[in-house]
Scaffold this active site. Structure first.
Site: not given
Ligand code: IMP
Length: 186
Positions: A165, A65-66, A12, A9, A141-143, A7
């Site tokens: 969390k 992936d999320s 994550k 990220n 992170f993220g949202f 990853t």
């Molecule tokens: P990917 O799985 O790398 O395509 O990215 C998924 C995106 O969804 C992340 O970059 C975040 O913006 C968002 N995301 C996924 N899981 C979470 C979480 O647990 N918290 C906040 N944002 C999330």
């Protein structure tokens, strides 16, 4: 057995590492940028990324992936969450949701693992909640500052520590299923 989480990220990686560590499973993390195919299915995306990671490393690997799926926006941003986070960000999501009463949303996580030349195994988790009216909290992170899980006490994910969390998150649920399987598979 060496097990590597691929990853880029860091958020994550920290969550998954601490969850698995608590369950007695140690992992390595490699920040390799994989080709993310365009698809509406997290399963399809993670399975393809996992195959690619295995081709590159030729050792037991997994990816995750999320995405965040907002009901009023017909599931947007869903599998496109990382792109949307990078482009319009949390402020953009709040703008799209301005004046909306229906703020229902959920996160989904899909883990794909390949230990050997056999098939990819998939594990998923869901966390249902709602979008806040303003960003709150500085963790995660993220949202995270926008998401209030139903299973919580009204705080956003970003107002919780990693342990709180992960106890209720989509990723926590997927990782616990993954860990159960790993213990039998290893
Ligand atoms: P990917 O799985 O790398 O395509 O990215 C998924 C995106 O969804 C992340 O970059 C975040 O913006 C968002 N995301 C996924 N899981 C979470 C979480 O647990 N918290 C906040 N944002 C999330």
């Amino acid at each position: 057995m060496r097990l590597t989480f691929v990853t880029t990220n860091a958020g994550k990686a920290a969550e998954v590492r601490s969850l698995l560590m608590a369950l007695g499973i140690e992992i390595g993390v490699r920040a390799i940028r994989l080709t993310e195919i365009q698809s509406d299915s997290l399963e399809e995306i993670s399975a393809r990324c996992c195959e690619e990671a295995y081709e590159i490393l030729r050792e037991p690997v997994f990816v995750e992936d999320s995405g965040l799926f907002i009901e009023r926006l017909n599931g947007f941003p869903g599998p496109y969450s990382s792109y949307v986070q990078r482009t319009i960000g949390n402020a953009g999501i709040l703008k799209l949701m301005a004046g909306e009463e229906n703020r229902r949303a959920y996160f989904r996580s899909c883990i794909a693992c390949k230990l050997s030349d056999g098939p990819v195994k998939l594990f998923s988790g869901v966390c249902v909640g709602r979008i806040s009216h303003e960003p709150r909290g500085s963790g995660g992170f993220g949202f995270d500052p926008l998401f209030i899980p139903d299973e919580g006490d009204g705080r956003t994910f970003a107002e919780m520590d990693v342990k709180e969390k992960s106890a209720i998150s989509h990723r926590g649920k997927a990782v616990r299923l993954f860990a159960e399987w790993l213990k039998l598979a290893r």
